[in-house]
Every structure is written in structure tokens, then in C-alpha cells.
Scaffold this active site. Structure first.
Site, PDB file in Angstrom:
ATOM      1  N   GLU A 136       0.844  -1.201   0.000  1.00  0.00           N
ATOM      2  CA  GLU A 136       0.000   0.000   0.000  1.00  0.00           C
ATOM      3  C   GLU A 136       0.883   1.257   0.000  1.00  0.00           C
ATOM      4  OE1 GLU A 136      -2.741   1.801   3.168  1.00  0.00           O
ATOM      5  OE2 GLU A 136      -4.113   0.397   2.210  1.00  0.00           O
ATOM      6  N   GLU A 150       0.244  10.103   9.698  1.00  0.00           N
ATOM      7  CA  GLU A 150       0.334   9.072   8.664  1.00  0.00           C
ATOM      8  C   GLU A 150       0.977   9.555   7.363  1.00  0.00           C
ATOM      9  OE1 GLU A 150      -2.367   9.692  10.492  1.00  0.00           O
ATOM     10  OE2 GLU A 150      -2.847   7.836  11.544  1.00  0.00           O
TER      11      GLU A 150
HETATM   12  C1  UD1 Z   1      -3.451   3.832  14.941  1.00  0.00           C
HETATM   13  C2  UD1 Z   1      -2.582   4.432  13.842  1.00  0.00           C
HETATM   14  C3  UD1 Z   1      -3.450   4.957  12.709  1.00  0.00           C
HETATM   15  C4  UD1 Z   1      -4.413   3.897  12.224  1.00  0.00           C
HETATM   16  C5  UD1 Z   1      -5.216   3.360  13.409  1.00  0.00           C
HETATM   17  C6  UD1 Z   1      -6.107   2.228  12.974  1.00  0.00           C
HETATM   18  C7  UD1 Z   1      -0.485   5.574  14.399  1.00  0.00           C
HETATM   19  C8  UD1 Z   1       0.141   6.803  14.945  1.00  0.00           C
HETATM   20  N1  UD1 Z   1      -1.821   5.554  14.387  1.00  0.00           N
HETATM   21  O1  UD1 Z   1      -4.201   4.884  15.546  1.00  0.00           O
HETATM   22  O2  UD1 Z   1      -2.636   5.355  11.636  1.00  0.00           O
HETATM   23  O3  UD1 Z   1      -5.263   4.446  11.260  1.00  0.00           O
HETATM   24  O4  UD1 Z   1      -4.321   2.862  14.413  1.00  0.00           O
HETATM   25  O5  UD1 Z   1      -7.089   1.961  13.938  1.00  0.00           O
HETATM   26  O6  UD1 Z   1       0.188   4.659  14.018  1.00  0.00           O
HETATM   27  N2  UD1 Z   1      -6.119   0.985  22.171  1.00  0.00           N
HETATM   28  C9  UD1 Z   1      -6.540  -0.080  22.957  1.00  0.00           C
HETATM   29  N3  UD1 Z   1      -6.637  -1.317  22.379  1.00  0.00           N
HETATM   30  C10 UD1 Z   1      -6.384  -1.537  21.070  1.00  0.00           C
HETATM   31  C11 UD1 Z   1      -5.985  -0.454  20.267  1.00  0.00           C
HETATM   32  C12 UD1 Z   1      -5.841   0.798  20.847  1.00  0.00           C
HETATM   33  O7  UD1 Z   1      -6.794   0.069  24.132  1.00  0.00           O
HETATM   34  O8  UD1 Z   1      -6.492  -2.698  20.605  1.00  0.00           O
HETATM   35  C13 UD1 Z   1      -5.961   2.326  22.786  1.00  0.00           C
HETATM   36  C14 UD1 Z   1      -4.740   2.388  23.721  1.00  0.00           C
HETATM   37  O9  UD1 Z   1      -5.025   3.210  24.800  1.00  0.00           O
HETATM   38  C15 UD1 Z   1      -3.695   3.065  22.810  1.00  0.00           C
HETATM   39  C16 UD1 Z   1      -4.577   4.040  22.043  1.00  0.00           C
HETATM   40  O10 UD1 Z   1      -5.771   3.311  21.784  1.00  0.00           O
HETATM   41  O11 UD1 Z   1      -2.676   3.696  23.524  1.00  0.00           O
HETATM   42  C17 UD1 Z   1      -3.982   4.592  20.789  1.00  0.00           C
HETATM   43  O12 UD1 Z   1      -3.500   3.589  19.927  1.00  0.00           O
HETATM   44  P1  UD1 Z   1      -2.503   3.988  18.712  1.00  0.00           P
HETATM   45  O13 UD1 Z   1      -2.191   2.771  17.929  1.00  0.00           O
HETATM   46  O14 UD1 Z   1      -1.367   4.790  19.224  1.00  0.00           O
HETATM   47  O15 UD1 Z   1      -3.370   5.003  17.853  1.00  0.00           O
HETATM   48  P2  UD1 Z   1      -4.708   4.787  17.052  1.00  0.00           P
HETATM   49  O16 UD1 Z   1      -5.539   5.985  17.272  1.00  0.00           O
HETATM   50  O17 UD1 Z   1      -5.262   3.453  17.349  1.00  0.00           O
END
Ligand code: UD1
Ligand code: UDP
Length: 401
Positions: A136, A150
Site C-alpha cells: 500500500e 500518517e
Molecule cells: C493507529 C494508527 C493509525 C491507524 C489506526 C487504525 C499511528 C500513529 N496511528 O491509531 O494510523 O489508522 O491505528 O485503527 O500509528 N487501544 C486499545 N486497544 C487496542 C488499540 C488501541 O486500548 O487494541 C488504545 C490504547 O489506549 C492506545 C490508544 O488506543 O494507547 C492509541 O493507539 P494507537 O495505535 O497509538 O493510535 P490509534 O488511534 O489506534
């Protein structure tokens, strides 16, 4: 670079394997879009040794996908922390990738898309001397703050990678404009379509117990399906989005808004504060991939800021309103199935009501046409890597297990 990269001593049963592939991913959408590619490589064990490293940037939302596709990680870095920040996440991924890369010593590493895992995983892989492949590749807004972070993750990954699997001609053109060598770019279609085609029939014919329960609540009412999580919408953007959804719900008591809420606390808080307790708003946990496909198929329209959902919806003939000002996925906008509506409360309300009430517009936007792929992206990628190694592949039905 290759000079200091020694081949790992393999166990006897693996000595005939020539090409070592490592897949690195960490979030829900990466897992969905890498799953069919992993399966496609695993169909050729005589040629490829496949190992999977999950950073677990997501935890529950990643595990849901691994379960559905029956994928087991060989390395699980288990890096998710509640409310994590980009500094530590990035640093931890690079540090924790080192022993994995040093132990397995892959020939090729595959990263996907635009997350922090993608960007940090590609840099670590570059340090290891592996050839890095971006699945992608080439999506661009050319606005470094949107989507944040992103757009920059994609640009960095594009710089670092050796091979670029672009989903569309537009994404290939973006790469050529950045002076990426054309011989290293292949237009494949998006693997999200491979994943969808693999799953859709089964999912719709055999709804899960969870879906059956939700289905009872919905009865025969029309459904507006909502998802949202983008960092640039956190704060005021989400408040405006939720206020718009509230107004839409209160004006459409004969319809349901179904909203599987992303687990990010910065999303959970405003959504629950503003939308819980509205009778016809169903706030639910993130849905397992198979349940979400079922719900996309069941709904009338989708309101989202998700990238993957924009790519899937045209295959199911569902119109999409995208709550963003820019998009790195212009193809479906051009095809007329997706409209950008931003995060202005009044515009979201107006566009949603118009789409629900204007049947001519609705019909136009719900035509079945998907510019993102034909379900053969994974085959093309496997062929490309085999050819680099002087091998030819015969494809059977890649996803039937
Ligand atoms: C991330 C990606 C984004 C993508 C999205 C898909 C980055 C910076 N962001 O964003 O590009 O579009 O994933 O969904 O790479 N959390 C949970 N459980 C989970 C997942 C997340 O509790 O299974 C919570 C946690 O508190 C975590 C927070 O969400 O710290 C943020 O997760 P993070 O992966 O940093 O950012 P997303 O907003 O999920
Ligand atoms: N998805 C899912 N469950 C949900 C919502 C979405 O499985 O409750 C799937 C959806 O089918 C798509 C992907 O998750 O394939 C999109 O992920 P997300 O919106 O989190 O990330 P993005 O695509 O914006 O990076």
C-alpha cells in the site's frame, strides 16, 4: 550492506528454503491487509520461509483479526500501552525490532501502510540490511499535518523501502514524482479487496451470535454505520462529529446509528459523553472484522474517517461520507461513491440528511464499483518477489485453506 548480512543457520528441515520473509505489523488495518498476503506466501513453503512479527501497537483490535484469519505471530513485541504517545512507541518499536531482525535475518521485510509500526519497522529493517517492501505504497495528501502522522509515516517509509506495491496508478504516479525508480514500483490493487473477497460470502451467510443479537435490536430499521479515530480529529473535531451525530439521531428516530467505538481513550471519552443514552444510537465495542463486514453490508450509508472502510465500502455498494478535509485516497471520490464532508457539524448533518432523502443521489453513490483492486494484489506481489529471485510461481486458489 549485504556484505555484513550473514545467512542464519537454519534447522535441517528448512535448509531447502531460499527466501526468508518477515512481516511486521501492529494495528487492526495492517493486520487485515497483510493477512491475505501472508497466506499467499505460505502457500509456497518450498520457496518461502514466512515469519510474522507483531509490534502489538494495538492489542485487542489486533488479536481480533489474528483470530479470524488464524494467524499466529512468531514474535510478539506486546508494545501497546494505554494512551500511548508517538515518541515512546516509535523508539520502542525500533529498539525491540533489533533482536528479531538479528535472529531471523530476513531477506525481505514487508511493512504495510502508514502507521508508526510501518515507519519505525521500515527503519529498523533498513538498519538490518534486509530488502524492505512497502505494501500500500504511494498514497499522498502532500499535507504533512493531514492525516497526522500518517502522511509523514508514508513518505519516510517510501524513502526507506526498496520495493513499492502501489494499490493504484495514482499512487504509482505519486512515487515517480518523488524520483522513486519505476522498476521498483508495481501496481497491484489493494490487498484489502483480497481480504474482503476471501471473507465476504461466508460472513454474510453465517452471521455470528453477536451479529444475531444486534440484528434483533435493529429490526428492519435503516442503519447509519459510523467509525472514527483520526488523530487530527481528536479534541474539537470529535466534539463536532458527535454533536452532528446526536442531531442526526434525534431527527431520525426511525433509523439507527450503529457506532463501534475505537478503543483510543481520546475517542471513547467524547463519544460516550455526547452519544450514550440516545435511544437510537448503538455504541458498541470495536467489532470483529467479520462482524463489521456484515454490518457494512447491512447498513444504508457509512460515515467515517477510516481509510480502510473507504476502500471496502464501494465493493458492497455503500455510499461513504468521509469526515476529513483531505484524502490520500482520491479514487473513490472521483468514482462518486465517497464524498469528503470534513468535521463541520452543520455540513455533516446537511450531507447525511441529503443522502438519506435524495434517492437519485443515493442511487448514484451506491453503485458497485471498486477502484481499489480486483482481489489479485497478493498474487502479484508473490510473483514479483519470486521473479526477483529468478523463480516462477503457479497459483492455485490462494486463500482456500
Ligand atoms: C493507529 C494508527 C493509525 C491507524 C489506526 C487504525 C499511528 C500513529 N496511528 O491509531 O494510523 O489508522 O491505528 O485503527 O500509528 N487501544 C486499545 N486497544 C487496542 C488499540 C488501541 O486500548 O487494541 C488504545 C490504547 O489506549 C492506545 C490508544 O488506543 O494507547 C492509541 O493507539 P494507537 O495505535 O497509538 O493510535 P490509534 O488511534 O489506534
Ligand atoms: N473494522 C473492524 N471493526 C470495526 C471497525 C472497522 O474490523 O469495528 C475494519 C474495517 O473493515 C477496515 C479496518 O478495520 O478493514 C479499518 O481500520 P481503521 O478504521 O481502524 O483504520 P484505518 O483504515 O483508518 O487506518
Amino acid at each position: 550492506m549485504k556484505a555484513y548480512k550473514k545467512r542464519l543457520k537454519l534447522p535441517l528441515y528448512e535448509t531447502h528454503i531460499m527466501i526468508k520473509n518477515l512481516f511486521i505489523f501492529g494495528t487492526r488495518p495492517e493486520a487485515i491487509k497483510m493477512a491475505p498476503l501472508i497466506k499467499a506466501f505460505q502457500k509456497h513453503p518450498e520457496l518461502f520461509s514466512v515469519k510474522i512479527c507483531v509490534t502489538a501497537q494495538h492489542r485487542e483490535m489486533l488479536d481480533q483479526v489474528l483470530d479470524f484469519f488464524e494467524i499466529t505471530a512468531d514474535y510478539d513485541l506486546d508494545l501497546m500501552r494505554p494512551n500511548q504517545n508517538l515518541y515512546t512507541l516509535t523508539a520502542n518499536i525500533i529498539t525491540e525490532m533489533m533482536p528479531v531482525l538479528e535472529t531471523f535475518q530476513p531477506d525481505y521485510v514487508f511493512v504495510h501502510g502508514d502507521t508508526t509500526t510501518t515507519m519505525a519497522g521500515s527503519i529498523a529493517s533498513f538498519y538490518s540490511g534486509a530488502k524492505v517492501c512497502h505494501v500500500e505504497a504511494g498514497l499522498r495528501t502532500h499535507n504533512k499535518l493531514s492525516p497526522f502522522p500518517e502522511e509523514i509515516n508514508r513518505q519516510i517509509t517510501g524513502r526507506v523501502c526498496d520495493y513499492h506495491f502501489a494499490p493504484t496508478m495514482t499512487s504509482k504516479q505519486n512515487l515517480l514524482q518523488e524520483n522513486i525508480n519505476e522498476d521498483t514500483v508495481l501496481v497491484t490493487g489493494n490487498t484489502v479487496i483480497d481480504a474482503l473477497q476471501h471473507s465476504v460470502e461466508r460472513v454474510i451467510q453465517e452471521p455470528s451470535a453477536h451479529i444475531k443479537k444486534i440484528s434483533k435490536t435493529l429490526g428492519n430499521k435503516e442503519v447509519i454505520l459510523v467509525t472514527g479515530h483520526r488523530r487530527e480529529n481528536h479534541g474539537d473535531g470529535f466534539i463536532r462529529i458527535c454533536e452532528a451525530l446526536k442531531a442526526i439521531a434525534l431527527n431520525n428516530k426511525d433509523r439507527f446509528i450503529v457506532y463501534p467505538v475505537h478503543l483510543n481513550p481520546k475517542v471513547q471519552e467524547p463519544v460516550n459523553r455526547i452519544l450514550a443514552h440516545i435511544e437510537n444510537v448503538l455504541l458498541i465495542e470495536p467489532m470483529a472484522y467479520q462482524d463489521f463486514i456484515w454490518m457494512m453490508n447491512r447498513c444504508k450509508i457509512i460515515i467515517t474517517d477510516s481509510g480502510g472502510v473507504q476502500e471496502e465500502a464501494p465493493s458492497l455498494g455503500k455510499p461513504v461520507l468521509v469526515m476529513r478535509d483531505t484524502t490520500e485516497r482520491p479514487e473513490a471520490v472521483e468514482a462518486g461513491t465517497v464524498v469528503l464532508v470534513g468535521t463541520d457539524k452543520e455540513i455533516i448533518i446537511k450531507e447525511t440528511l441529503d443522502l438519506l432523502q435524495n434517492s437519485e443521489r443515493f442511487e448514484k453513490m451506491s453503485k458497485l464499483h471498486n477502484p481499489y483492486g480486483d482481489g489479485k494484489a497478493c498474487e502479484r506481489i508473490v510473483d514479483f518477489i519470486a521473479k526477483l529471485e529468478g523463480k516462477k510461481i503457479t497459483h492455485k486458489n490462494e486463500f482456500k485453506s
